[in-house]
Design a protein around this motif. Sequence first.
Motif, PDB file in Angstrom:
ATOM      1  N   HIS A   6      -4.739   4.033 -20.652  1.00 57.90           N
ATOM      2  CA  HIS A   6      -6.120   3.797 -20.220  1.00 57.90           C
ATOM      3  C   HIS A   6      -6.220   2.742 -19.127  1.00 57.90           C
ATOM      4  O   HIS A   6      -6.932   2.945 -18.143  1.00 57.90           O
ATOM      5  N   SER A   7      -5.534   1.638 -19.275  1.00 55.74           N
ATOM      6  CA  SER A   7      -5.651   0.550 -18.296  1.00 55.74           C
ATOM      7  C   SER A   7      -5.146   0.949 -16.914  1.00 55.74           C
ATOM      8  O   SER A   7      -5.857   0.753 -15.929  1.00 55.74           O
ATOM      9  N   PRO A   8      -3.913   1.498 -16.768  1.00 51.27           N
ATOM     10  CA  PRO A   8      -3.476   1.897 -15.421  1.00 51.27           C
ATOM     11  C   PRO A   8      -4.341   2.997 -14.818  1.00 51.27           C
ATOM     12  O   PRO A   8      -4.600   2.999 -13.614  1.00 51.27           O
ATOM     13  N   THR A   9      -4.816   3.916 -15.642  1.00 45.20           N
ATOM     14  CA  THR A   9      -5.679   4.976 -15.133  1.00 45.20           C
ATOM     15  C   THR A   9      -6.986   4.398 -14.615  1.00 45.20           C
ATOM     16  O   THR A   9      -7.464   4.785 -13.541  1.00 45.20           O
ATOM     17  N   THR A  10      -7.555   3.459 -15.332  1.00 51.67           N
ATOM     18  CA  THR A  10      -8.794   2.811 -14.903  1.00 51.67           C
ATOM     19  C   THR A  10      -8.571   2.042 -13.605  1.00 51.67           C
ATOM     20  O   THR A  10      -9.400   2.111 -12.690  1.00 51.67           O
ATOM     21  N   ILE A  11      -7.469   1.334 -13.498  1.00 51.63           N
ATOM     22  CA  ILE A  11      -7.165   0.583 -12.279  1.00 51.63           C
ATOM     23  C   ILE A  11      -7.000   1.523 -11.089  1.00 51.63           C
ATOM     24  O   ILE A  11      -7.502   1.247 -10.001  1.00 51.63           O
ATOM     25  N   LEU A  12      -6.322   2.650 -11.290  1.00 50.29           N
ATOM     26  CA  LEU A  12      -6.156   3.624 -10.216  1.00 50.29           C
ATOM     27  C   LEU A  12      -7.493   4.195  -9.765  1.00 50.29           C
ATOM     28  O   LEU A  12      -7.769   4.289  -8.565  1.00 50.29           O
ATOM     29  N   ILE A  13      -8.332   4.577 -10.705  1.00 47.22           N
ATOM     30  CA  ILE A  13      -9.623   5.166 -10.358  1.00 47.22           C
ATOM     31  C   ILE A  13     -10.485   4.161  -9.608  1.00 47.22           C
ATOM     32  O   ILE A  13     -11.114   4.497  -8.598  1.00 47.22           O
ATOM     33  N   ILE A  14     -10.510   2.923 -10.067  1.00 44.54           N
ATOM     34  CA  ILE A  14     -11.313   1.888  -9.406  1.00 44.54           C
ATOM     35  C   ILE A  14     -10.815   1.648  -7.981  1.00 44.54           C
ATOM     36  O   ILE A  14     -11.612   1.517  -7.044  1.00 44.54           O
ATOM     37  N   ASN A  15      -9.497   1.618  -7.783  1.00 44.56           N
ATOM     38  CA  ASN A  15      -8.959   1.389  -6.442  1.00 44.56           C
ATOM     39  C   ASN A  15      -9.212   2.570  -5.511  1.00 44.56           C
ATOM     40  O   ASN A  15      -9.523   2.379  -4.339  1.00 44.56           O
ATOM     41  N   ILE A  16      -9.089   3.781  -6.016  1.00 48.40           N
ATOM     42  CA  ILE A  16      -9.348   4.955  -5.175  1.00 48.40           C
ATOM     43  C   ILE A  16     -10.822   5.015  -4.789  1.00 48.40           C
ATOM     44  O   ILE A  16     -11.164   5.280  -3.634  1.00 48.40           O
ATOM     45  N   VAL A  17     -11.706   4.747  -5.740  1.00 42.00           N
ATOM     46  CA  VAL A  17     -13.139   4.722  -5.439  1.00 42.00           C
ATOM     47  C   VAL A  17     -13.451   3.594  -4.457  1.00 42.00           C
ATOM     48  O   VAL A  17     -14.268   3.762  -3.540  1.00 42.00           O
ATOM     49  N   GLY A  18     -12.795   2.457  -4.617  1.00 43.29           N
ATOM     50  CA  GLY A  18     -13.006   1.334  -3.706  1.00 43.29           C
ATOM     51  C   GLY A  18     -12.575   1.637  -2.287  1.00 43.29           C
ATOM     52  O   GLY A  18     -13.237   1.227  -1.321  1.00 43.29           O
ATOM     53  N   VAL A  19     -11.469   2.358  -2.129  1.00 38.79           N
ATOM     54  CA  VAL A  19     -11.011   2.744  -0.791  1.00 38.79           C
ATOM     55  C   VAL A  19     -12.032   3.667  -0.127  1.00 38.79           C
ATOM     56  O   VAL A  19     -12.414   3.470   1.026  1.00 38.79           O
ATOM     57  N   VAL A  20     -12.489   4.664  -0.863  1.00 38.98           N
ATOM     58  CA  VAL A  20     -13.465   5.607  -0.313  1.00 38.98           C
ATOM     59  C   VAL A  20     -14.779   4.890   0.012  1.00 38.98           C
ATOM     60  O   VAL A  20     -15.366   5.087   1.088  1.00 38.98           O
ATOM     61  N   ALA A  21     -15.246   4.037  -0.886  1.00 39.97           N
ATOM     62  CA  ALA A  21     -16.497   3.307  -0.654  1.00 39.97           C
ATOM     63  C   ALA A  21     -16.369   2.337   0.513  1.00 39.97           C
ATOM     64  O   ALA A  21     -17.295   2.200   1.318  1.00 39.97           O
ATOM     65  N   GLY A  22     -15.215   1.665   0.629  1.00 37.81           N
ATOM     66  CA  GLY A  22     -15.014   0.727   1.733  1.00 37.81           C
ATOM     67  C   GLY A  22     -14.984   1.412   3.085  1.00 37.81           C
ATOM     68  O   GLY A  22     -15.579   0.927   4.051  1.00 37.81           O
ATOM     69  N   ILE A  23     -14.311   2.551   3.162  1.00 43.94           N
ATOM     70  CA  ILE A  23     -14.243   3.273   4.428  1.00 43.94           C
ATOM     71  C   ILE A  23     -15.612   3.829   4.800  1.00 43.94           C
ATOM     72  O   ILE A  23     -16.031   3.739   5.956  1.00 43.94           O
ATOM     73  N   SER A  24     -16.329   4.369   3.831  1.00 45.37           N
ATOM     74  CA  SER A  24     -17.657   4.909   4.146  1.00 45.37           C
ATOM     75  C   SER A  24     -18.622   3.795   4.542  1.00 45.37           C
ATOM     76  O   SER A  24     -19.455   3.984   5.435  1.00 45.37           O
ATOM     77  N   ASP A  25     -18.517   2.623   3.920  1.00 50.67           N
ATOM     78  CA  ASP A  25     -19.366   1.496   4.292  1.00 50.67           C
ATOM     79  C   ASP A  25     -19.043   1.012   5.700  1.00 50.67           C
ATOM     80  O   ASP A  25     -19.945   0.684   6.477  1.00 50.67           O
ATOM     81  N   ALA A  26     -17.745   0.977   6.040  1.00 53.60           N
ATOM     82  CA  ALA A  26     -17.355   0.537   7.377  1.00 53.60           C
ATOM     83  C   ALA A  26     -17.815   1.535   8.440  1.00 53.60           C
ATOM     84  O   ALA A  26     -18.200   1.139   9.543  1.00 53.60           O
ATOM     85  N   ILE A  27     -17.790   2.812   8.126  1.00 47.52           N
ATOM     86  CA  ILE A  27     -18.273   3.819   9.070  1.00 47.52           C
ATOM     87  C   ILE A  27     -19.773   3.648   9.311  1.00 47.52           C
ATOM     88  O   ILE A  27     -20.249   3.745  10.443  1.00 47.52           O
ATOM     89  N   ASN A  28     -20.500   3.370   8.247  1.00 53.39           N
ATOM     90  CA  ASN A  28     -21.960   3.215   8.372  1.00 53.39           C
ATOM     91  C   ASN A  28     -22.369   1.922   9.060  1.00 53.39           C
ATOM     92  O   ASN A  28     -23.395   1.882   9.733  1.00 53.39           O
ATOM     93  N   ASN A  29     -21.582   0.834   8.888  1.00 57.02           N
ATOM     94  CA  ASN A  29     -21.992  -0.475   9.414  1.00 57.02           C
ATOM     95  C   ASN A  29     -21.453  -0.789  10.797  1.00 57.02           C
ATOM     96  O   ASN A  29     -21.856  -1.771  11.395  1.00 57.02           O
ATOM     97  N   GLY A  30     -20.516  -0.010  11.303  1.00 58.93           N
ATOM     98  CA  GLY A  30     -20.058  -0.223  12.666  1.00 58.93           C
ATOM     99  C   GLY A  30     -18.767  -0.995  12.776  1.00 58.93           C
ATOM    100  O   GLY A  30     -18.072  -1.268  11.798  1.00 58.93           O
ATOM    101  N   TYR A  31     -18.465  -1.388  14.019  1.00 49.40           N
ATOM    102  CA  TYR A  31     -17.161  -1.946  14.380  1.00 49.40           C
ATOM    103  C   TYR A  31     -16.853  -3.277  13.708  1.00 49.40           C
ATOM    104  O   TYR A  31     -15.721  -3.534  13.316  1.00 49.40           O
ATOM    105  N   GLN A  32     -17.832  -4.160  13.562  1.00 51.29           N
ATOM    106  CA  GLN A  32     -17.572  -5.509  13.042  1.00 51.29           C
ATOM    107  C   GLN A  32     -17.151  -5.510  11.575  1.00 51.29           C
ATOM    108  O   GLN A  32     -16.572  -6.481  11.101  1.00 51.29           O
ATOM    109  N   SER A  33     -17.419  -4.466  10.835  1.00 55.13           N
ATOM    110  CA  SER A  33     -17.055  -4.447   9.415  1.00 55.13           C
ATOM    111  C   SER A  33     -15.639  -3.924   9.173  1.00 55.13           C
ATOM    112  O   SER A  33     -15.162  -3.975   8.047  1.00 55.13           O
TER     113      SER A  33
END
Length: 71
Positions: A6-33
């Motif tokens: 459970h713990s490694p699976t949760t860590i993997l899911i959180i990191n994968i979601v974080g990567v997707v959310a971070g990239i989408s946020d950077a695309i929406n906010n522009g170059y400085q992010s």
Amino acid sequence: MDHFAHSPTTILIINIVGVVAGISDAINNGYQSWGPLFGKLFFSFWVIIHLYPFLKGLMGKQNRTLMIIVI
């Protein structure tokens, strides 16, 4: 699935979601992010790469192709 998975699976899911959310946020906010995002992405990918053998064992194999690739 036992308690040890459970713990490694949760860590993997959180990191994968974080990567997707971070990239989408950077695309929406522009170059400085993009600058602060690289450090966060590096750490997230580092965690995902180190937990990849666990993920590979969790998903199993299907005709010598990893099931994670099939999904």
